[in-house]
Design an enzyme around this catalytic site. Sequence first.
Site, PDB file in Angstrom:
ATOM      1  N   HIS A 192       0.516  -0.862  -0.108  1.00  0.00           N
ATOM      2  CA  HIS A 192      -0.360  -0.002   0.081  1.00  0.00           C
ATOM      3  C   HIS A 192       0.907   1.538  -0.601  1.00  0.00           C
ATOM      4  O   HIS A 192       0.664   2.350  -0.670  1.00  0.00           O
ATOM      5  CB  HIS A 192      -0.607  -0.034   1.244  1.00  0.00           C
ATOM      6  CG  HIS A 192      -1.594   1.995   1.711  1.00  0.00           C
ATOM      7  ND1 HIS A 192      -2.739   1.835   0.282  1.00  0.00           N
ATOM      8  CD2 HIS A 192      -1.322   2.317   2.235  1.00  0.00           C
ATOM      9  CE1 HIS A 192      -3.171   3.113   1.107  1.00  0.00           C
ATOM     10  NE2 HIS A 192      -2.607   3.150   1.991  1.00  0.00           N
ATOM     11  N   GLU A 437      -6.315 -10.269 -13.497  1.00  0.00           N
ATOM     12  CA  GLU A 437      -5.512 -10.454 -11.982  1.00  0.00           C
ATOM     13  C   GLU A 437      -5.194 -11.931 -11.982  1.00  0.00           C
ATOM     14  O   GLU A 437      -4.019 -11.879 -11.331  1.00  0.00           O
ATOM     15  CB  GLU A 437      -5.346  -9.414 -11.480  1.00  0.00           C
ATOM     16  CG  GLU A 437      -6.777  -9.272 -11.030  1.00  0.00           C
ATOM     17  CD  GLU A 437      -7.253  -7.690 -10.273  1.00  0.00           C
ATOM     18  OE1 GLU A 437      -6.489  -7.162  -9.693  1.00  0.00           O
ATOM     19  OE2 GLU A 437      -8.547  -7.531  -9.785  1.00  0.00           O
ATOM     20  N   ASP A 461      -1.586  -8.041  -9.412  1.00  0.00           N
ATOM     21  CA  ASP A 461      -1.789  -9.472  -8.332  1.00  0.00           C
ATOM     22  C   ASP A 461      -1.957 -10.779  -9.580  1.00  0.00           C
ATOM     23  O   ASP A 461      -1.410 -12.070  -8.903  1.00  0.00           O
ATOM     24  CB  ASP A 461      -3.450  -9.443  -7.904  1.00  0.00           C
ATOM     25  CG  ASP A 461      -3.888  -8.884  -6.821  1.00  0.00           C
ATOM     26  OD1 ASP A 461      -3.255  -9.011  -5.906  1.00  0.00           O
ATOM     27  OD2 ASP A 461      -4.992  -7.928  -7.427  1.00  0.00           O
TER      28      ASP A 461
END
Length: 590
Positions: A192, A437, A461
């Site tokens: 993040h 993904e 991902d």
Amino acid sequence: METVAGLAISRGLVAGPAFIYRADSLPAVPEREIAPDGVDDELARFNSARAEARRQLTVLIGQLKERGGGGETDVFVNHLELFDDVLLVAAVERNIREKHVNAEAAVRRAMGEFREVFARMTDPYMRERARDLDDIERRILRVLTATEETTLSQIDRPVIIVADDLTPSETVTMPREFVLGFATDRGSTTSHVALLARALGIPAVVGLGDISMRVKTGDTILLDGTGGTVTISPDEAAIAEFERMMRRSRELYSQLSGGGAGFVGLKDGTPVTLRANVQPGLPLCGLATFGAEGIGLYRSEYLWLGEDKNPSEEKQTKAYTEAARVVAGLGRGARVIFRALDLGGDKLMSGNLVREVNPFLGNRSIRWLLSHRDVFRTQLRAFLRASAFGPSSVMYPMIATRDELRAANEELERAKAELAAEGVPFDASIKRGCMIEVPSAALAADQLAREVDFFSIGTNDLVQYTLAADRGNEQVAYLYQPAHPAVIRLVDMTVKAAKARGFPVAVCGESAADPVMAALWIGLGVTSLSMGASGIPVVRKLLRGLSSADVAELADKVRAMCDDSSAADIYGFCRAFLLERVPDFEAFQT
Ligand code: PEP
Ligand code: MG
């Protein structure tokens, strides 16, 4: 003076004072035996600490309400009641009276026992209450040990945040105008903090081991987000040299940042669309600054983070409309691609009560949306309402099967029918896209292609699921390889399926911001790249120096290497190839 090496995740150099933030740091608890005649004093210490902790929390709730932080407030209001919980208070008092331990140890032991009881309960709601106890415990212990609480909302001057790690909900309260950079113990290129740093265009280094334990708040540090180092206790000569490098880096970057509006793609005019990844809550002005042709990934889930209830249709419509209006203002065919709620994994609402054993493979993203149809429909209505104000598309995350895609499209049609019946304007021919993904989506991309108008490959991902390596875990970062032959083959298959239908295909994972990978993706036939806005100038500069014949040759050679090469071989080959075609490529990377 010491220089610590980590992972460079957001370019740029910055020097400044550190601000240390450790999410779970509990004050050290002194454990003492108390004499029988000290019991009353200890009980009084506990009860006055409890009252003071409750008072502090009430003040915090008031401040949050003033700032309009609705959801967070509800969580804390629930915590208030726990300070007076009869059983909890009795358990602490019993420890003091019967076990003759000091108030700190009595609190620690009682909370530990209650946490265990809660954790054993089958009801997820009750299990979640164990987390509330952590918060209460921290607050009371801080008062007893006179330790100040550190929160990111306390930052009131320019600092470099030094943390163990940062979760999305922790950063929602941070005053972004004061953040010069990030340095964290843990993390990876797609964690993040990396996404946030790149979206904000501020330097960051992660995976620095125990940096948050070695630096104190206020210490000057030198952070090199391009080279991936942090220098602790720099001497004067190091500071002077660093300042010289900072000036040089700024000059180079400002040369690169100009001229976005004239971008037509590759050297021979082949178009390539460069868009930005954004999230609600961050300013959208970076789009124009860095020359983004709109928003290629709107991470809508950030409206949910830190909240304990779903944002209303009105609140969502307002946020999405702002983005649609901004891209309409950019002109030049700019558009915004709204991604449906990608909740789960490490992106959690504070009120999300279900803890899963394996959340990255759990009921997340489109799976969660299809099991919460009311939330999904509300969001689709809000996307559609925003589409009346600027060119917009809708994109579904984490699609693993065709059935999910069909079900999502049905919900979109229902949302359209509702709005049409209500006479609310929207773009009736809004384009629908599918994120690729999950390996199953890439392998069956030909099936999925029949259900949508575009693909967007989420390499963050896709790499994690293909190599079974957690994208946020630095211990397996060595396996996180966007240039792995398996990933390249999956991208190749996806592009072929899109080409067969004649529709566009983007890469919106962070690998798009790595110029080496960006050139390879374009060579494989990807038509658009989306990344943290600050990554655009360097990618644009490299692509301008390459022709479509160059990138096609690169892709062909890499396809051939996939039979017998490692990710490192492929990456090294691409880098050398690009340096040969665009010799000044290395210079503008600094
Ligand atoms: C991705 O997975 O590549 C992606 C862009 O989505 P996110 O990083 O938000 O999971
Ligand atoms: Mg993703």
